[in-house]
Structures are given as C-alpha cells and as structure tokens.
Design an enzyme around this catalytic site. Structure first.
Site, PDB file in Angstrom:
ATOM      1  N   LEU A   1      -5.805  -2.064  -0.625  1.00  0.00           N
ATOM      2  CA  LEU A   1      -5.622  -1.982   0.820  1.00  0.00           C
ATOM      3  C   LEU A   1      -6.174  -3.264   1.443  1.00  0.00           C
ATOM      4  O   LEU A   1      -7.245  -3.296   2.034  1.00  0.00           O
ATOM      5  CB  LEU A   1      -6.316  -0.740   1.391  1.00  0.00           C
ATOM      6  CG  LEU A   1      -5.474   0.539   1.371  1.00  0.00           C
ATOM      7  CD1 LEU A   1      -5.200   0.994  -0.058  1.00  0.00           C
ATOM      8  CD2 LEU A   1      -6.175   1.650   2.144  1.00  0.00           C
TER       9      LEU A   1
ATOM     10  N   GLU B   1       0.842  -1.195   0.000  1.00  0.00           N
ATOM     11  CA  GLU B   1       0.000   0.000   0.000  1.00  0.00           C
ATOM     12  C   GLU B   1       0.879   1.247   0.000  1.00  0.00           C
ATOM     13  O   GLU B   1       1.718   1.415   0.896  1.00  0.00           O
ATOM     14  CB  GLU B   1      -0.899  -0.012   1.239  1.00  0.00           C
ATOM     15  CG  GLU B   1      -1.799  -1.248   1.315  1.00  0.00           C
ATOM     16  CD  GLU B   1      -2.386  -1.460   2.703  1.00  0.00           C
ATOM     17  OE1 GLU B   1      -2.263  -0.546   3.545  1.00  0.00           O
ATOM     18  OE2 GLU B   1      -2.953  -2.545   2.943  1.00  0.00           O
TER      19      GLU B   1
ATOM     20  N   HIS C   1      -0.958   2.340  15.059  1.00  0.00           N
ATOM     21  CA  HIS C   1       0.336   2.789  14.553  1.00  0.00           C
ATOM     22  C   HIS C   1       1.438   2.646  15.599  1.00  0.00           C
ATOM     23  O   HIS C   1       2.580   3.020  15.344  1.00  0.00           O
ATOM     24  CB  HIS C   1       0.239   4.247  14.094  1.00  0.00           C
ATOM     25  CG  HIS C   1      -0.814   4.457  13.056  1.00  0.00           C
ATOM     26  ND1 HIS C   1      -2.125   4.713  13.376  1.00  0.00           N
ATOM     27  CD2 HIS C   1      -0.768   4.406  11.703  1.00  0.00           C
ATOM     28  CE1 HIS C   1      -2.834   4.832  12.264  1.00  0.00           C
ATOM     29  NE2 HIS C   1      -2.040   4.642  11.240  1.00  0.00           N
TER      30      HIS C   1
ATOM     31  N   GLN D   1       1.926  -2.223   5.833  1.00  0.00           N
ATOM     32  CA  GLN D   1       2.176  -0.825   6.177  1.00  0.00           C
ATOM     33  C   GLN D   1       2.380  -0.597   7.673  1.00  0.00           C
ATOM     34  O   GLN D   1       3.203   0.230   8.068  1.00  0.00           O
ATOM     35  CB  GLN D   1       1.026   0.031   5.656  1.00  0.00           C
ATOM     36  CG  GLN D   1       1.321   1.498   5.605  1.00  0.00           C
ATOM     37  CD  GLN D   1       0.280   2.238   4.778  1.00  0.00           C
ATOM     38  OE1 GLN D   1      -0.766   2.615   5.302  1.00  0.00           O
ATOM     39  NE2 GLN D   1       0.548   2.431   3.506  1.00  0.00           N
TER      40      GLN D   1
ATOM     41  N   GLU E   1      -4.316  -6.616   3.262  1.00  0.00           N
ATOM     42  CA  GLU E   1      -3.099  -7.333   3.636  1.00  0.00           C
ATOM     43  C   GLU E   1      -3.165  -8.821   3.291  1.00  0.00           C
ATOM     44  O   GLU E   1      -2.146  -9.434   2.958  1.00  0.00           O
ATOM     45  CB  GLU E   1      -2.832  -7.158   5.136  1.00  0.00           C
ATOM     46  CG  GLU E   1      -2.302  -5.785   5.515  1.00  0.00           C
ATOM     47  CD  GLU E   1      -3.353  -4.687   5.408  1.00  0.00           C
ATOM     48  OE1 GLU E   1      -2.976  -3.518   5.174  1.00  0.00           O
ATOM     49  OE2 GLU E   1      -4.558  -4.998   5.550  1.00  0.00           O
TER      50      GLU E   1
END
Length: 759
Positions: free
Chosen positions: A475, A446, A548, A499, A477
């Site tokens: 998008l 991505e 994240h 990502q 995985e």
C-alpha cells in the site's frame, strides 16, 4: 589512511575561494612530498601491499578522479564567464569511481549528481568515448550534448546504461528499485531483457537524501521484497559526506540507521582511499550480484568546494572544519598512493594533473563554440513525441483470434458479441484484451489480484493471466509508480492502478519529476511507457468523504508530457484504453486513464430502468483519436455545453429540461481528453455556438473548466455569452452534504436560465 597537508591553510591562501584552495593544496602536497618510494610495482601487482587493487587499475581510477576534479575546477572558472551553467560538483566524491570500475556498463545506473568520477570510469568500458568532451558539452548546455541535447546538466549515457537524473533528492530510488525488481519479473513473464540476466542496478545518493520519505519507501520495499525472497538486485550507494547543503548529518547516523536494518545487507567502504576501498566495494557488488538481494553500500566521502558554486562555505562553516574536509581530499590520498608505491614520481603526478586541466579547458572551449538550443519547438521535441498514424494503427491492431477466444472462453463469449454493458465491465473487458495483445504488459496495484479491485474492475484478470502478470503491491503509491518505471525501463508495458485519485498526491512527483521528464532530459533516448489507471472524481453519494470523492486533477494538469484521458461511458473507455496503450507502446508516453467511480455501475440515464447508459463493446479494431471528443446533437447550437466524466450524463439530462423549458437545441460535448486539452477541437465546437456553458465537476480554482474557457477566449470566442458550473473550493464532506459542493443537474439548468435572462 588520509593524506595530510603539511600546512593546513597557508596564510597566502586565506583570500582564495575554496576551489582555489583545493587546487593549491594538491599541487603543494605533491611538490612537498619527501617520503620514501617503494620499488615501482608491475601493472598487475597490487598498488600497495595487501590491497586488491592492481597498479594498472589504480592508474585508471586516478585518471578518472582527475577528470572529475578538473571538470569541477573548470566549471567554477568558466561559470563567471557565462560559458558553463552548472556548478554542483563531485569533488570529494571521486571514490565512486570504484563502483563504476567494479560494476558493468550494462548494470543500469541511477546516479547522484556528484558522480563525475563514476562516469569517467564507466566510459572506459566502451572504447571510443570521451568523458571529458561529453561532460563539457553538458556543462555548456550545448545542443550536441549526447546525454540531454542541451536541456540540463545530467550524468547520463544511453550506451553506458546511465539513465539521466537531474537534481535528485531521493526521487530516483523507487524507480531504481523498480528496475531491479523488473529484472526478475522479465524472466518470469518471458520478456527478453536488454541487459544480461545477472545485472544489478546501481543507485547512488547522499546521506542527507537517505532521510527523505521517498528514499525510505524504497528501502522499505526493498526489505519487503527480501523478506519474501523476491530477487531485488539493487546496490544502494549512500555517498556519505556528512552534510546536506548546510544541514549536518549526525556522526554515525547512516551506519546506525542502516547497518542492522532487516532486508538490507550493509557494507562499508572508504571512498577516500582507493587502495583500501577497492576490496570493500568489490565485496558489496559481488554480494549483490550473487545473492540478488538489496544491498546497502555506505561509501565514505567528503564534500569540497561547497554544495555548488554559489555556496560560499567560508561565510557559514568554521574554518577548521573546512580545512579538515580539505585535508581529507581523496585526490591527496591518491597522489600519496601513487608516490609511496613508486608508481609515479612527483613530476609525473603534477604533469598528469596539469595535462588534465588543459584537456578539460580545451574541451570547454570547444563546447562553448558548439550550437545551443534556441527554438521552442526544438527544445520541446523530445518531451511529448506523437506519431498519429503509427499510434492509430497500433491501437486498431487486433490480438490473435485464438488468443482472445482462450482469454474470454470461446468465440461466442467475446465481449463484442455480448449485450450492452456498463463502464466497469467494459473497462474489465478492455483490460483482458490489452493483456492478451501485449504479452509483456503487467497489471498491478493495491487489491487488484485476488479481490479484483475494490470495485471489481480487474476481476478475472488474475485467473486469465496468472500472478506473474497480475499482482498486488504494497500500500504505497510512490513505489507502485516506481515499479512501473522500472518495468518500463526494461521494455515492458506496466499498467499500474492507483486505487483512488486522492492517494496519488503523495506520489505525484514520480510522474512529474521522474516518469514524464525522462524523455525530455534524455533527448528521447530513454523512454518509460506506462498506462496508469486511477479511480477518482466525485458523486459517490456521500460515501467515503474527500479521500474517495476527489474531484480535482490540478496536480495532473500541469505535468509536461503527460496525457490524461477520462471516459464517461463504457465503449469510449475500451477504445481510449487501446489508444493510450498504443501511445505508450509506439511513442513511449506516460498516460493516465482516469476512471469516474460513480459511473462504474451506471446503467440508466434519464429514468430508472431506461438502460440508456449501457453500450455495446466496440470491436477490437476500433480506437479513439487522441484529443477528439464525443459530440451529442452536433447540429444543435443554441447552447453548447463542454464537459467530461460525470458531467456528461448530467448535462444530457439537463439538456432535455433546457430544451423543454427554453426551447433551445442543446449540444453536449464530452471532451474525453483532459491533458492536454485540444484547443482546436474546443474552438471548432464553439464556432457556431450562440451560448456556451462549461460544466466542470472539479473545483472553482484550477479546474479543467479554466482551461476550456482560456481556449475559447484565445480562439476569439470571448464575446459569447458564457457560464461555468463547477465544484466549490472545498474538500468533499461525508453523506448528503457532499452533493452540496458538487455540480448538479439543477445547477446546469439554472446556469442556462441565467444565460437566457442575460441575453
């Protein structure tokens, strides 16, 4: 047309199990047949008027159906004698032999577990092979099983291009589609295919599996490819028997769901009737091969004898429903065709039926006497092959000088001639080197192409190597990892990017259940080498929350055969990438390169501007040894700190404080390799330690630190004073609260003070 048993369930058969019922049904149907036989057709004449199936073809298909049926019956009988270890059968699905007959043995096949007839028919395409003996060895878990070496009952064959599957619940669809996409990709990048250029990929599955999220992601990606006119020659074969274990598929659901789906070209075939199903299957295969479009073949089947030998359907399924399924037995219809066409007499049909029974039981007797796996080393041999000398030599092999200069601009611009750089830049430079070194390597994921990744780690790769080798994906995985497996299946070296680490978890089974299991279940006959880049770990100063700042790799730590490397500095990253790529290239391994996001741009160690976390790019002939860590202050032994990733600069900073405050000489050990942990290296570093501190940014439960401590205890160092600093068992919150749940410099220093007080 479906054959009908004259008496659906004779009273004398009501006490029998359903395998016995199916067996008796066939014999009784043939014995009672009193229809009018047509004149016997010639071998190349249609078996029935209007059919595209010739008589010789029918004869072969009927025999393949008998192979499959008697393997099932044999397994049910011998399982109770502990001579067979698998009873999920193919009965009712024997029509899939049509797909095998009309495809080529060089069309890669990813098969549903009810594929006995498909395999028997495909075996015909290479002389000298015996589908009965091969299957018997697999049922018996014999070491001589040519598919898996006795590790599982799989439908697989290296010469027949059947990549082995175990109990598939749609997990094979992404890699099947990935293989289809890889056929065109190979042509575009100039990679020589091991199969003909016009091959198609066969992927079969059940109607219940079609509802699985993993199946849906493959269908969606196939349609996405078709929408963009990307060739994706995959034949999805949905073998619809109307039931998944005990859960019914609503009548008409598969047709309604797939017959009008954009991007999937729908065909229906009657897998219960060879004479009529032949033309329907032929149309689907020819369409897929000619158009190179994803094609959905809805194959009508039924399920006989239950889901497996342990499924006593009579206890939960109404008897009339069972009888209706058994009356639709495709072998009854095939016997009817043989008799009505005049191809065989009843005596000939029964003779062939009993001869096949005898052949299957004889093969089972032979298989039972063949050796089985009995030693751990032998069982694990194909799981994680490692050729240290060859891997190290390959890792140190330098790309052609002219090619490197073209990629980087000139000899003066080669990265080893540049000033010290931080982690992100050195990963980027190393990726340029890898794509230069391996012409069949591809980098995708991505946002990796035009944008260069969300952290610019792949910046410039698209310009240097073009869109055929560096490209963006959906998008998704699951499909990214499915695409990687497909490319690897056809001999390329995929470098997919996930990502963020948190994004891996919904796709982790593509590593656990598929990619890392292939060498094991194929006895190392098939390999799907890949180098998976994953950005992750914590310390992004509260940005993005837990998606994240995922500090847990527990999902990766227990995947057999996987290698996980995690660098903390740029030079290590470059050398680690070379080693991981070599490991994939030489030994076919699946590797994960875990990139600490918070260290991407880190330049300083102790104070702003000191530049102590910048390092020169290592010359292209330098690489790491798998499992070997980096040691700071190797002579120090008052305190030995084991850590990795973000914990390395943290521990080095804490070491300076500890030395000043406690007077200890501190050694910091960067593990670098997290899966598998090198227990010998860990023990060696603890051998002269006075105290041990484990700094693990992962969570308290299931973190890397648990493995380090276990290695120390098992090596006899459980008596050493020890402390562990790790993250809390919680998701990472947003903003400044994030730093409360992760280890810190102060936490490391405080743990050292506890060691000083206690001892």
């Amino acid at each position: 047309m479906v054959a009908v048993v004259p008496d659906p369930i004779p009273a004398r058969m009501k006490g029998l199990n359903r395998a016995e019922v199916c067996d008796a049904n066939f014999i009784e149907f043939v014995q009672r047949w009193d229809g009018q036989a047509a004149p016997r057709p010639g071998g190349d004449a249609p078996i029935l008027p209007g059919s595209t199936l010739d008589a010789q073809g029918f004869d072969a298909l009927f025999e393949s159906q008998l192979v499959s049926r008697h393997l099932d019956l044999m397994a049910r009988v011998l399982r109770v004698q502990n001579k067979v270890f698998y009873t999920i059968g193919s009965s009712g699905h024997e029509g899939n032999a049509l797909v095998a007959r009309l495809a080529r043995h060089t069309d890669p096949a990813f098969l549903h577990y009810r594929s006995g007839a498909f395999m028997a028919e495909r075996f015909r395409q290479l002389p000298g092979m015996d589908p009965v003996m091969d299957a018997a060895l697999s049922f018996a878990a014999s070491r001589d099983d040519p598919a898996s070496g006795g590790r599982h009952k799989v439908w697989g064959s290296k010469p027949l291009w059947v990549l082995p599957q175990t109990s598939t619940i749609a997990s094979h669809l992404p890699k099947a589609l990935g293989t289809a996409l890889a056929i065109e990709t190979a042509r575009r990048v100039g990679h020589g295919l091991p199969i003909p250029d016009d091959s198609v990929v066969i992927c079969s599955f059940g109607d219940a599996s079609a509802n699985h999220a993993t199946a849906q992601t493959a269908f969606n990606t196939a349609a996405w490819a078709a929408y963009q006119r990307l060739p994706a020659p995959v034949l999805f074969v949905c073998e619809d028997n109307g039931i998944g274990i005990s859960v019914k598929t609503p009548d008409g659901w598969i047709a309604d769901s797939f017959s009008h789906r954009p991007g999937l070209d729908y065909f229906f075939a009657d897998g219960l009737d060879l004479a009529s199903g032949h033309a329907q299957v032929q149309r689907a295969l020819e369409h897929c091969r000619r158009t190179r479009r994803p094609t959905f073949l809805h194959l009508r089947t039924t399920r006989l004898m239950g889901h497996a030998g342990t499924d006593f359907e009579i206890e939960w399924r109404p008897l009339p429903e069972l009888c209706a399924a058994e009356a639709a037995d495709p072998l009854l219809r095939s016997a009817q065709i043989a008799l009505e066409s005049g191809w065989m007499t009843p005596a000939q049909v029964l003779a062939r039926y009993e001869a096949m029974r005898a052949r299957c039981f004889a093969a089972a007797d032979v298989a039972d006497q063949r050796p089985k796996l009995g030693e751990l080393a032998e069982i694990m041999a194909p799981l994680a092959p490692y050729s240290p000398a060859a891997v190290h030599a390959e890792a140190r092999r330098v790309p052609a000088a002219e090619a490197r200069e073209a990629v980087f601009g000139s000899a003066a611009q080669l990265p080893e001639r540049q000033p010290p750089r931080h982690l992100a830049i050195q990963i980027n430079q190393a990726l340029h080197d890898l794509l230069c070194k391996y012409p069949s390597s591809l980098l995708f994921g991505e946002d990796v192409a035009q944008k260069g990744g969300v952290y610019t780690v792949s910046k410039g790769l698209l310009k240097a190597f073009g869109p055929r080798r560096v490209f963006n994906t959906l998008l998704d995985e699951t499909m990214i990892l499915g695409m990687a497996q497909g490319l690897a299946n056809l001999g390329m070296l995929p470098i997919p990017e996930i990502q963020y680490l948190a994004y891996l978890h919904n796709a982790a089974d593509q590593l656990r259940g598929e990619a890392c299991s292939l060498q094991f279940f194929s006895n190392d006959q098939y390999r799907n080498p890949m180098l998976v880049r994953i950005a992750g770990l914590g310390y992004q100063k509260g940005f993005g929350g837990h998606f994240h700042n995922d500090n847990s790799i527990a999902a990766l730590r227990d995947i057999p055969g996987l290698v996980v490397g995690c660098p903390s500095r740029g030079d290590d990253a470059a050398m680690m990438l070379r080693t991981l790529a070599a490991l994939a290239h030489v030994d076919g391994r699946v590797a994960v390169f875990l990139e600490p996001i918070a260290l991407y741009m880190t330049k300083d160690l102790h104070v702003p501007g000191d530049g102590q976390w910048l390092f020169p790019y290592p010359a292209p002939d330098q690489a790491l040894v798998l499992g070997e860590g980096r040691v700071y202050a190797a002579e120090a032994n008052d305190l030995v700190i084991f850590t990795y990733g973000n914990g390395v600069p943290m521990s080095l900073r804490a070491a300076r404080t500890i030395e000043a405050e406690l007077g200890w000489q501190v050694r910091v050990v960067d593990l670098r390799w997290l899966v598998p942990l090198n227990a010998g290296f860990i023990a060696g570093q603890a051998a002269d330690a006075q105290r041990v501190l484990v700094v693990d940014e992962g969570r308290h439960s299931a973190g890397v630190g648990e493995g380090v401590i276990t290695a120390l205890v098992e090596a006899g160092f459980g008596h050493l004073p020890l402390q562990r600093v790790c993250g809390a068992d919680t998701y990472t919150p947003l903003a400044g609260a994030a730093m409360c749940v992760l280890p810190s410099d102060n936490a490391v220093t405080s743990a050292a003070r506890v060691l000083a007080q206690d001892h």
